[in-house]
Design a protein around this motif. Structure first.
Motif, mmCIF file in Angstrom:
data_model
loop_
_atom_site.group_PDB
_atom_site.id
_atom_site.type_symbol
_atom_site.label_atom_id
_atom_site.label_comp_id
_atom_site.label_asym_id
_atom_site.label_seq_id
_atom_site.Cartn_x
_atom_site.Cartn_y
_atom_site.Cartn_z
ATOM 1 N N ARG A 79 1.527 -7.795 -3.713
ATOM 2 C CA ARG A 79 2.115 -6.578 -4.284
ATOM 3 C C ARG A 79 1.214 -5.720 -4.922
ATOM 4 O O ARG A 79 -0.098 -6.288 -5.792
ATOM 5 C CB ARG A 79 3.395 -6.793 -5.173
ATOM 6 N N GLY A 80 1.287 -4.520 -4.833
ATOM 7 C CA GLY A 80 0.097 -3.475 -5.577
ATOM 8 C C GLY A 80 0.219 -2.036 -4.675
ATOM 9 O O GLY A 80 1.476 -1.755 -4.393
ATOM 10 N N ARG A 81 -0.857 -1.563 -4.652
ATOM 11 C CA ARG A 81 -0.646 -0.258 -4.102
ATOM 12 C C ARG A 81 -1.918 0.252 -3.452
ATOM 13 O O ARG A 81 -3.103 -0.324 -3.635
ATOM 14 C CB ARG A 81 -0.239 0.835 -4.966
ATOM 15 N N CYS A 82 -1.988 1.239 -2.452
ATOM 16 C CA CYS A 82 -2.887 1.749 -1.704
ATOM 17 C C CYS A 82 -3.177 3.229 -2.063
ATOM 18 O O CYS A 82 -2.231 4.048 -2.118
ATOM 19 C CB CYS A 82 -3.006 1.352 -0.210
ATOM 20 N N GLN A 83 -4.291 3.749 -2.088
ATOM 21 C CA GLN A 83 -4.721 5.104 -2.306
ATOM 22 C C GLN A 83 -4.110 6.039 -1.023
ATOM 23 O O GLN A 83 -3.418 7.051 -1.135
ATOM 24 C CB GLN A 83 -6.062 5.462 -2.467
ATOM 25 N N GLY A 88 4.708 0.891 1.085
ATOM 26 C CA GLY A 88 5.970 0.382 0.079
ATOM 27 C C GLY A 88 5.228 -0.582 -1.082
ATOM 28 O O GLY A 88 6.201 -1.383 -1.612
ATOM 29 N N GLY A 89 4.129 -0.555 -1.198
ATOM 30 C CA GLY A 89 3.416 -1.434 -2.121
ATOM 31 C C GLY A 89 3.490 -2.813 -1.868
ATOM 32 O O GLY A 89 3.319 -3.748 -2.899
ATOM 33 N N VAL A 90 3.198 -3.261 -0.768
ATOM 34 C CA VAL A 90 3.071 -4.591 -0.282
ATOM 35 C C VAL A 90 1.850 -4.641 0.746
ATOM 36 O O VAL A 90 1.548 -3.829 1.432
ATOM 37 C CB VAL A 90 4.289 -5.043 0.338
ATOM 38 N N LEU A 91 1.277 -5.978 0.683
ATOM 39 C CA LEU A 91 0.154 -6.390 1.497
ATOM 40 C C LEU A 91 0.735 -6.353 2.968
ATOM 41 O O LEU A 91 0.190 -5.691 4.116
ATOM 42 C CB LEU A 91 -0.625 -7.421 1.334
ATOM 43 N N GLN A 92 1.827 -7.117 3.280
ATOM 44 C CA GLN A 92 2.397 -7.203 4.348
ATOM 45 C C GLN A 92 3.603 -6.413 4.826
ATOM 46 O O GLN A 92 4.393 -6.171 4.316
ATOM 47 C CB GLN A 92 3.073 -8.531 4.691
ATOM 48 N N GLY A 97 3.543 3.723 6.859
ATOM 49 C CA GLY A 97 2.554 4.154 5.980
ATOM 50 C C GLY A 97 2.476 5.462 5.510
ATOM 51 O O GLY A 97 2.919 6.393 5.918
ATOM 52 N N GLN A 98 2.066 5.510 4.300
ATOM 53 C CA GLN A 98 2.355 7.149 3.378
ATOM 54 C C GLN A 98 1.038 7.812 3.807
ATOM 55 O O GLN A 98 -0.016 7.268 3.618
ATOM 56 C CB GLN A 98 2.465 6.680 2.080
ATOM 57 N N PRO A 99 1.479 9.087 4.555
ATOM 58 C CA PRO A 99 0.425 9.988 4.689
ATOM 59 C C PRO A 99 -0.666 9.989 3.412
ATOM 60 O O PRO A 99 -0.197 10.128 2.095
ATOM 61 C CB PRO A 99 0.909 11.142 5.044
ATOM 62 N N PRO A 100 -1.835 10.337 3.683
ATOM 63 C CA PRO A 100 -2.610 10.576 4.852
ATOM 64 C C PRO A 100 -3.207 9.202 5.481
ATOM 65 O O PRO A 100 -3.439 8.682 4.835
ATOM 66 C CB PRO A 100 -3.724 11.551 4.777
ATOM 67 N N ASN A 101 -2.872 9.157 6.772
ATOM 68 C CA ASN A 101 -3.259 8.034 7.529
ATOM 69 C C ASN A 101 -3.724 8.271 9.089
ATOM 70 O O ASN A 101 -2.700 8.736 9.594
ATOM 71 C CB ASN A 101 -2.458 6.712 7.324
ATOM 72 N N THR A 102 -4.854 7.975 9.424
ATOM 73 C CA THR A 102 -5.201 8.021 10.729
ATOM 74 C C THR A 102 -4.426 6.820 11.433
ATOM 75 O O THR A 102 -4.405 5.682 11.060
ATOM 76 C CB THR A 102 -6.527 7.591 11.164
ATOM 77 N N LEU A 103 -3.525 7.054 12.453
ATOM 78 C CA LEU A 103 -2.521 6.295 13.553
ATOM 79 C C LEU A 103 -2.957 5.848 14.798
ATOM 80 O O LEU A 103 -3.351 6.718 15.652
ATOM 81 C CB LEU A 103 -1.164 6.808 13.259
ATOM 82 N N ALA A 104 -3.139 4.730 15.049
ATOM 83 C CA ALA A 104 -3.089 4.430 16.561
ATOM 84 C C ALA A 104 -1.704 3.891 16.836
ATOM 85 O O ALA A 104 -0.917 2.876 16.303
ATOM 86 C CB ALA A 104 -3.973 3.002 16.784
ATOM 87 N N GLU A 105 -1.048 4.792 17.932
ATOM 88 C CA GLU A 105 0.454 4.522 18.252
ATOM 89 C C GLU A 105 0.304 4.104 19.545
ATOM 90 O O GLU A 105 -0.301 4.339 20.454
ATOM 91 C CB GLU A 105 1.164 5.605 18.157
ATOM 92 N N TYR A 106 1.517 3.302 19.966
ATOM 93 C CA TYR A 106 1.444 2.632 21.392
ATOM 94 C C TYR A 106 2.892 2.227 21.514
ATOM 95 O O TYR A 106 3.807 1.627 20.791
ATOM 96 C CB TYR A 106 0.666 1.491 21.545
ATOM 97 N N ALA A 107 3.364 2.251 22.792
ATOM 98 C CA ALA A 107 4.337 1.678 23.350
ATOM 99 C C ALA A 107 4.139 0.850 24.835
ATOM 100 O O ALA A 107 3.538 1.353 25.592
ATOM 101 C CB ALA A 107 5.653 2.673 23.865
ATOM 102 N N LEU A 108 4.603 -0.447 24.728
ATOM 103 C CA LEU A 108 4.059 -1.334 25.997
ATOM 104 C C LEU A 108 4.956 -1.496 27.017
ATOM 105 O O LEU A 108 6.455 -1.893 26.850
ATOM 106 C CB LEU A 108 3.812 -2.986 25.178
ATOM 107 N N ASN A 109 4.532 -1.409 28.233
ATOM 108 C CA ASN A 109 5.417 -1.627 29.337
ATOM 109 C C ASN A 109 6.794 -0.989 29.475
ATOM 110 O O ASN A 109 7.727 -1.520 29.494
ATOM 111 C CB ASN A 109 5.756 -3.104 29.433
#
Length: 237
Positions: A79-83, A88-92, A97-109
């Motif tokens: 538990r913690g936080r990221c800049q 939601g304050g968790v590693l797992q 994620g909370q913006p700003p963040n660069t995203l790789a998005e996908y939908a398979l098959n």
């Protein structure tokens, strides 16, 4: 000996079936700083410079994403936080994620047994990224511009650069009134000019969605691909 051989055959067969029913994503950190990788589904992992993380994802799944978090502090319970990119304050991570963040998005098959994949800056930008199929002749998506350093003042955020939708929250930037309700803006063009293959605003589909054969393609996500060693601004934790 016969029983041992048969057991080994069964184990190898089960491994083959398991591998055949999953798409592999290799997530690699080539930044000079630590990145806390995040995936939905998948959770999260601390990646120091040079480290990688392999995810096996069901070959028929949709609405998934991978991103990197920066400026994180987690305790022994995860538990913690990221800049940037905090989930939601968790590693797992179990959500997005909370913006700003660069995203790789996908939908398979999906439709016609194709994988659909993209890189999105609709949630802003925090880390340069390369999102590529590792086999076949499918399109590599690269965004390694110094967006954080060149970010317009009104979009600046600690550790990243916000998309205008996050800042202004209007239909002009968020396209909340449905298809065809908005168009490129000066701010979306800032992102598009620097990363032409990435989504720059929510209806930027024509030049930002790519396909690859479903069920037979694996992928790689690289944070800070070669030639993108830009520093990031972090607040003191």
């Amino acid at each position: 000996m016969a029983n041992a051989s048969f057991s080994g055959f069964i184990a190898a067969t089960l491994l083959l079936i398991s591998t055949a029913s999953a798409t592999t994503f290799e997530i690699r950190n080539q930044c000079t700083y630590t990145v806390w990788a995040a995936a939905s589904p998948g959770g999260g992992r601390r990646l120091d410079p040079g480290q990688s993380w392999t995810l096996n994802v069901d070959i028929k799944t949709s609405s998934n994403r991978i991103w990197g978090r920066t400026g994180c502090n987690f305790d022994s319970s995860g538990r913690g936080r990221c800049q940037t990119g905090d989930c939601g304050g968790v590693l797992q991570c179990t959500g997005w994620g909370q913006p700003p963040n660069t995203l790789a998005e996908y939908a398979l098959n999906q439709f016609n047994n194709l994988d659909f994949y993209d890189m999105s800056l609709v949630d802003g930008f925090n880390i340069p990224m390369d999102f590529s199929p590792t086999n076949g002749n499918c399109h590599r998506i690269l965004c390694n511009a110094d967006i954080n350093g060149q970010c317009p003042n009104v979009l600046r955020a600690p550790g990243g650069c916000n998309n205008p939708c996050t800042v202004f929250k209007t239909n002009e930037y968020c396209c909340t009134n449905g298809p065809g309700s908005c168009a490129p803006t000066t701010y979306s063009k800032f992102f598009k000019d620097r990363c032409p293959d990435a989504y720059s605003y929510p209806q930027d589909d024509a030049t930002s969605t790519f396909t690859c054969p479903g069920g037979s393609t694996n992928y790689r996500v690289v944070f800070c691909p070669r030639g993108s060693g830009f520093p990031i601004e972090m607040v003191t934790q």
